[in-house]
Design an enzyme around this catalytic site. Structure first.
Site, short mmCIF file in Angstrom:
data_model
loop_
_atom_site.label_atom_id
_atom_site.label_comp_id
_atom_site.label_asym_id
_atom_site.label_seq_id
_atom_site.Cartn_x
_atom_site.Cartn_y
_atom_site.Cartn_z
N ASP A 113 -35.41 10.12 20.73
CA ASP A 113 -36.28 11.12 20.09
C ASP A 113 -37.66 10.51 19.88
O ASP A 113 -37.83 9.29 20.01
CB ASP A 113 -35.67 11.55 18.74
CG ASP A 113 -36.11 12.96 18.32
OD1 ASP A 113 -37.12 13.47 18.84
OD2 ASP A 113 -35.43 13.54 17.45
N GLU A 120 -31.42 20.46 16.66
CA GLU A 120 -31.75 19.24 15.90
C GLU A 120 -32.77 19.53 14.82
O GLU A 120 -32.67 19.04 13.70
CB GLU A 120 -32.29 18.16 16.85
CG GLU A 120 -32.43 16.77 16.20
CD GLU A 120 -33.77 16.52 15.53
OE1 GLU A 120 -33.91 15.48 14.87
OE2 GLU A 120 -34.70 17.37 15.66
N GLU A 121 -33.75 20.35 15.17
CA GLU A 121 -34.90 20.57 14.26
C GLU A 121 -34.51 21.32 12.99
O GLU A 121 -35.28 21.36 12.04
CB GLU A 121 -36.03 21.31 15.00
CG GLU A 121 -36.65 20.54 16.15
CD GLU A 121 -37.48 19.34 15.70
OE1 GLU A 121 -37.65 19.14 14.49
OE2 GLU A 121 -37.95 18.59 16.58
N HIS A 156 -32.45 16.03 22.01
CA HIS A 156 -32.34 17.45 21.67
C HIS A 156 -33.24 18.34 22.51
O HIS A 156 -34.38 17.99 22.84
CB HIS A 156 -32.52 17.68 20.16
CG HIS A 156 -33.86 17.41 19.57
ND1 HIS A 156 -34.83 18.38 19.49
CD2 HIS A 156 -34.39 16.30 18.99
CE1 HIS A 156 -35.90 17.88 18.86
NE2 HIS A 156 -35.67 16.62 18.55
N ASP A 178 -41.50 16.43 21.42
CA ASP A 178 -40.34 16.41 20.52
C ASP A 178 -39.44 17.59 20.89
O ASP A 178 -39.70 18.70 20.46
CB ASP A 178 -40.86 16.51 19.07
CG ASP A 178 -39.75 16.49 18.04
OD1 ASP A 178 -38.60 16.23 18.40
OD2 ASP A 178 -40.06 16.76 16.85
N HIS A 236 -45.00 17.45 15.60
CA HIS A 236 -44.91 18.82 15.08
C HIS A 236 -46.26 19.53 15.05
O HIS A 236 -46.52 20.37 14.18
CB HIS A 236 -44.23 18.86 13.69
CG HIS A 236 -42.75 18.64 13.79
ND1 HIS A 236 -41.86 19.01 12.81
CD2 HIS A 236 -41.99 18.11 14.78
CE1 HIS A 236 -40.62 18.70 13.19
NE2 HIS A 236 -40.68 18.14 14.38
CO CO Z 1 -38.94 17.20 15.46
ZN ZN Z 2 -37.11 15.45 17.53
#
Ligand code: CO
Ligand code: ZN
Length: 335
Positions: free
Chosen positions: A221, A198-199, A60, A163, A307
């Site tokens: 990922d 995606e998030e 992503h 990410d 994150h």
């Molecule tokens: Co993420």
């Molecule tokens: Zn991710």
């Protein structure tokens, strides 16, 4: 590869606003794909090879961020809502970038009182975008991403958006190696999808899987690790190799897919570990539940501090993931 990693992780692309990231990737893969399309949601879909089992590989492009949702009158302070899984404990003093280049600083009320020990609710935080001259360059509805520049510490790579830009790098680098090795025809028809949103709930990968209609799905990922001090019990560590997903909160990987990946890693002598993630999921869950169902799994890059603005991966793991994916895709994809 480090230059590509830096370019991609420092790019600006909160969920739904992936256009800058997409243009960087499109330029990068222009000579590596046989056909490149962008679907109505913005997924970048790159076909490599033709004929044979269809494999969709998804990484992503989007990253978590915030969106201004209210401007406090005459103050230069904005209230905001989250885009994806924003952790309140990571916010005070952090900087965000809006698309027009404005830097915002996140503050909270009573910073040396209650906010010192307990993270306030998200709607109590604010972003300071004042320029000292009463100008307001940011409007309600404008999104922003967290900002830190890319840094290296030995083989550790640190960024605000590992990410999942590091997954995008694994995909691009695999495309490069497949192209380099291509003497005879590829045994599979590959669709490298650089997905959107995606998030916020796998909203790009699922429709992309509808149009690609793959036989097998693979997500690339990051995953959490269990190797921090006072760690949660999780059997994944940084530097432990390519991580083969078995289970997460959105996906039970079919045993045939796990075995397909494990057998390849063992045949090729690639270091690997198995992933059982207790919070979160990835594009593979979206692919698996699309159409009439698609057996799907994931190759994960172990990542500490997911994150946060300091997501940390190890370049040895990145290399192992590229080798595993290249090995899987170079051989007939049979479960
Ligand atoms: Co993420
Ligand atoms: Zn991710």
């Amino acid at each position: 590869m480090i230059e590509l990693i830096q370019k991609l992780v420092e790019a600006w692309g909160p969920s739904g606003y992936e256009h800058h990231v997409r243009e960087i990737i499109r330029a990068e893969v222009a000579d590596l794909a046989d056909e490149i399309t962008v679907d109505p949601l913005g997924n970048l879909i790159c076909r490599v090879g033709q004929g044979g089992p269809k494999v969709m590989i998804s990484s992503h492009m989007d990253e978590i961020g915030v969106m201004a949702n209210y401007a406090e009158p005459n103050s230069g302070y904005l209230r905001f809502t989250n885009i994806g899984g924003v952790l309140a404990t990571t916010l005070i003093g952090h900087r965000v970038h809006f698309e027009n280049g404005v830097t915002g600083v996140i503050g909270a009320p009573d910073m040396f009182g209650a906010s010192r020990t307990t993270a306030p609710d998200l709607d109590e935080f604010f972003i300071d975008v004042s320029d000292g001259n009463g100008n307001n360059a940011v409007a309600v509805g404008n999104p922003a991403t967290f900002w830190r520049k890319f840094e290296q510490r030995g083989s550790r790579l640190i960024s605000k958006a590992m990410d999942d830009r590091i997954g995008c790098v694994v995909a691009i680098e695999t495309m490069r190696r497949l192209k380099k090795a291509k003497k005879k025809k590829l045994p599979n028809e590959l669709y490298f999808v650089f997905s959107v949103q995606e998030e916020v709930g796998l909203r790009g990968a699922r429709p992309a899987a509808y149009s690609v209609d793959p036989d097998i799905g693979i997500a690339l990922d990051v995953t959490a690790t269990g190797d921090m001090i006072k760690n949660a019990k999780m059997d994944v560590k940084l530097g432990g190799g390519a991580t083969i997903k078995v289970h997460d909160t959105g996906l039970v990987v079919p045993p045939a897919v796990v075995n397909w990946m494990v057998n390849r890693a063992e045949a090729d002598g690639i270091p690997y570990q198995k992933e059982l993630l207790t919070l979160g999921t990835t594009d593979a869950a979206g692919i698996q539940s699309s159409r009439s169902g698609v057996p799907s799994g994931a190759i994960s890059i172990p990542c500490r501090y997911v994150h946060t603005t300091s997501e940390t991966v190890d370049s040895k793991d990145v290399e192992a993931c590229i080798q595993l994916l290249t090995g899987l895709l170079s051989n007939p994809a049979k479960l």
